[in-house]
Enzyme design. Structure first.
Site, short mmCIF file in Angstrom:
data_model
loop_
_atom_site.label_atom_id
_atom_site.label_comp_id
_atom_site.label_asym_id
_atom_site.label_seq_id
_atom_site.Cartn_x
_atom_site.Cartn_y
_atom_site.Cartn_z
N LYS A 1 -35.12 43.10 -4.66
CA LYS A 1 -33.70 42.96 -4.32
C LYS A 1 -33.10 41.75 -5.04
CE LYS A 1 -30.69 43.37 -0.27
NZ LYS A 1 -29.78 42.23 -0.39
N SER B 1 -34.33 38.38 -1.71
CA SER B 1 -34.83 38.55 -0.35
C SER B 1 -36.23 37.98 -0.22
CB SER B 1 -34.84 40.03 0.03
OG SER B 1 -35.45 40.22 1.30
N SER B 2 -36.51 37.45 0.96
CA SER B 2 -37.86 36.98 1.25
C SER B 2 -38.74 38.10 1.79
CB SER B 2 -37.80 35.83 2.27
OG SER B 2 -37.20 36.29 3.48
N THR C 1 0.84 -1.21 0.00
CA THR C 1 0.00 0.00 0.00
C THR C 1 0.87 1.25 0.00
OG1 THR C 1 -1.87 -1.06 1.11
CG2 THR C 1 -1.66 1.33 1.35
N ASN C 2 2.02 1.16 0.65
CA ASN C 2 2.84 2.34 0.88
C ASN C 2 3.56 2.85 -0.35
OD1 ASN C 2 1.96 1.86 3.44
ND2 ASN C 2 3.93 1.14 4.23
N THR D 1 -7.90 53.09 -4.72
CA THR D 1 -6.97 52.45 -3.80
C THR D 1 -7.48 52.70 -2.40
OG1 THR D 1 -5.56 54.42 -3.70
CG2 THR D 1 -4.98 52.75 -5.34
#
Length: 466
Positions: free
Chosen positions: A325, A319-320, A142-143, A188
Site C-alpha cells: 500500500k 501501511s504497517s 512601540t506602537n 460533476t
C-alpha cells in the site's frame, strides 16, 4: 555570577548573560513568555524589518538634528548587519506575548544599542553612551515602530510566497502540456459528466493558482502605508515636526518599497485592516490548494479499486499492516497545511476585532499567525511541486476506457436527437449495461457515420459549429 551582568529597569535589577547583546527587558520577556516555542529569530524577515525601521528612524533623527553623526553612522552600520543576517540569535523571545509588541521593540533597541557600544569600545550595558530608549528608540514608540516592522517583514515574505506560487503554477502548466492528448471523463458531483483532456484539467489547476499571485501582491501593497511618527497613539508626542513624512521617505529609500506615511496617524495606529485583507488572500489560496490536493487524491485513488487516472510519485510505504500500500502522503500533508492556514485566518480575524480605543494590543498573535501561514504555505508549495506534481504520470488507457463506457457522452447527442430522447438512451444504457453507441444505432436515431463523428471525444472538448 561572573557569567552575568546586571541591568535595571522600572521593575528593578535583573541578571543578563554577560555576552548577550539583548538587555533587561528582553530577559524579562524570555522569562515571562514561554508560549509557542516559535521565537522571533525563527522569522529573519521580521528582524530585517525591525532593522529597516530603526535605520530609517536614526537617519530621520540625524537629518532633523536630534542625533550626532557618529552615533547615527554606527546605528546604521549595525542595522545593516542585522539585515545581512548577523546577531539573529540575539532575538530569543517568543512570537506570542503580552505588551502589544513592546518586548520585540525593546529586543531590537537593546541589541542595536549594545552592538553600537561595542563599536564605541564600551561595555555592554553602558547605556549612558548609547541608550536603547534615548537613542535607538528616539522619536518612536512601540506602537509605531512595531507595526511598521511587521509590515516590512510581510512585504519581504510575500515576495517569497509569490515566487513559490509561480513555480508551482509553471509545474502544473507543464503537466497540462504533457497531458494535452490524454482523453478522460470530466465529472460533476462525483458523477460522469462530459469528456475533456487531462491537459485541460491540469491547466485549470495552473490557472486557478495563478489568479492568486495578483491577489497576494495587491493586498500586500496595503502594507506600504505606515504610522511612523505616530508614537504612542497617533498624536506624535515626542516626535519632531516633519518626522512622520521624512521617516516614511527614508524607509522607502532603505527598503525599496514605496512606503508612505498614513494620512491620519490616530486612525492608522490601531488599524489592522491590511492584515485582515492579506490573511484572507492566503485563506483563498489555501482553499484552492486544498481542493487541488483533494482532486489529486481522487484521481490517483486505487490503484485497482479507484479512479486510477493518474499515478502520484510513491514517497513512502503506506501501511504497517497492508503490504504494497502506498498513500498520497504529499497531497495529504498539504491539505493539513491548508487547514492550519484557514484556522490562522480566524485567529487574525479575532485579533483584529479585539482592538480597543487607540491601540490593538493583539498584534503579536496576529503577526505570528500571518507569518506562520506564509512560512507554511511556502514549504507546502515547494513540497507539493517537487515531491508530487513534477512526477505525476497519466494512465491513458484507463482514462480512455472510462470515456468509451461512460453514459456521460450522451450529452453530446442533445443537439441532434433532443434532451428527452437522450435521457431515454442514458436510462436504458444504465439499466441494461449496453453502450450509448449501440443503443443509438439499434434505434436508428443516427447513422453510424454521424454517430462516430458526434461521439468522437476529441469533438467534445470545445465549442463547435452545430
Amino acid at each position: 555570577m561572573e557569567n552575568y551582568r546586571q541591568e535595571s529597569d522600572l521593575l528593578g535589577i535583573l541578571n543578563v548573560p554577560i555576552d548577550a547583546y539583548y538587555g533587561v527587558q528582553t530577559q524579562r520577556a524570555i522569562d515571562n513568555f514561554k508560549i509557542s516555542g516559535q521565537l522571533l529569530s525563527s522569522y529573519p524577515e521580521f528582524i530585517k524589518g525591525l532593522a529597516f525601521v530603526k535605520k530609517a528612524a536614526a537617519k530621520t533623527n540625524y537629518e532633523l538634528g536630534l542625533l550626532e553623526e557618529d552615533l547615527y553612522m554606527k546605528i546604521a552600520e549595525t542595522c545593516d548587519e542585522l539585515v545581512e543576517g548577523s546577531l539573529h540569535a540575539e532575538f530569543p523571545i517568543d512570537m506570542i506575548q503580552g505588551g502589544a509588541g513592546t518586548s520585540v521593540n525593546m529586543n531590537a533597541n537593546e541589541v542595536i544599542a549594545n552592538r553600537v557600544l561595542e563599536k564605541l569600545g564600551k561595555n555592554k550595558g553602558e547605556y549612558v553612551f548609547c541608550s536603547p530608549n534615548d537613542h535607538i528608540n528616539l522619536s518612536q514608540s512601540t506602537n509605531d515602530a512595531y507595526p511598521t516592522a511587521i509590515k516590512m517583514a510581510l512585504l519581504q515574505m510575500n515576495e517569497g510566497l509569490v515566487e513559490k506560487l509561480k513555480n508551482i503554477v509553471e509545474a502544473f502548466r507543464a503537466k497540462g502540456q504533457e497531458f494535452q492528448g490524454v482523453i478522460k471523463m470530466g465529472r460533476t458531483q462525483l458523477q460522469d459528466a462530459v469528456p475533456m483532456t487531462m491537459g485541460q484539467e491540469f491547466e485549470a489547476f495552473a490557472a486557478t493558482l495563478e489568479e492568486d499571485i495578483s491577489k497576494l501582491n495587491n493586498n500586500a501593497n496595503l502594507f506600504v502605508e505606515v504610522n511612523m511618527g505616530a508614537t504612542a497613539i497617533g498624536t506624535g508626542i515626542n516626535a519632531p515636526v516633519g518626522y512622520a513624512t521624512l521617516c516614511a521617505k527614508n524607509l522607502a529609500e532603505i527598503t525599496g518599497y514605496p512606503v508612505v506615511s498614513a494620512p491620519d496617524l490616530v486612525e492608522a495606529t490601531p488599524d489592522t485592516g491590511s492584515y485582515v485583507i492579506y490573511s484572507s488572500a492566503m485563506k483563498r489560496l489555501a482553499l484552492k490548494l486544498s481542493k487541488i490536493c483533494n482532486d489529486l487524491r481522487l484521481l490517483s485513488s486505487g490503484p485497482r479499486a479507484g479512479l486510477s487516472e493518474i499515478n502520484l510519485p510513491p514517497m513512502q510505504p503506506g501501511s504497517s499492516i497492508m503490504p504494497g500500500k502506498v498513500n498520497p502522503v504529499i497531497p495529504e500533508v498539504v491539505n493539513q497545511v491548508c487547514f492550519k492556514v484557514i484556522g490562522n485566518d480566524l485567529t487574525v480575524t479575532f485579533a483584529a476585532e479585539a482592538g480597543q480605543l487607540q491601540l490593538n494590543v493583539m498584534e503579536p498573535v496576529l503577526s505570528h499567525a500571518i507569518m506562520e501561514n506564509i512560512q507554511f504555505l511556502c514549504n507546502a508549495l515547494d513540497t507539493l511541486r517537487t515531491k508530487c506534481v513534477v512526477g505525476i504520470t497519466a494512465n491513458k488507457e484507463v482514462c480512455l476506457n472510462m470515456v468509451k463506457h461512460s453514459i456521460g457522452i450522451v450529452t453530446a447527442l442533445n443537439p441532434y436527437i433532443g434532451y428527452k430522447q437522450s435521457t431515454q438512451i442514458a436510462k436504458e444504457a444504465l439499466e441494461t449495461g449496453q453502450s450509448v453507441y449501440n443503443l443509438v444505432l439499434e434505434k436508428n436515431l443516427l447513422s453510424q457515420l454521424q454517430l462516430d463523428e458526434i461521439l468522437d471525444p476529441r469533438n467534445m472538448l470545445k465549442p463547435h459549429k452545430m
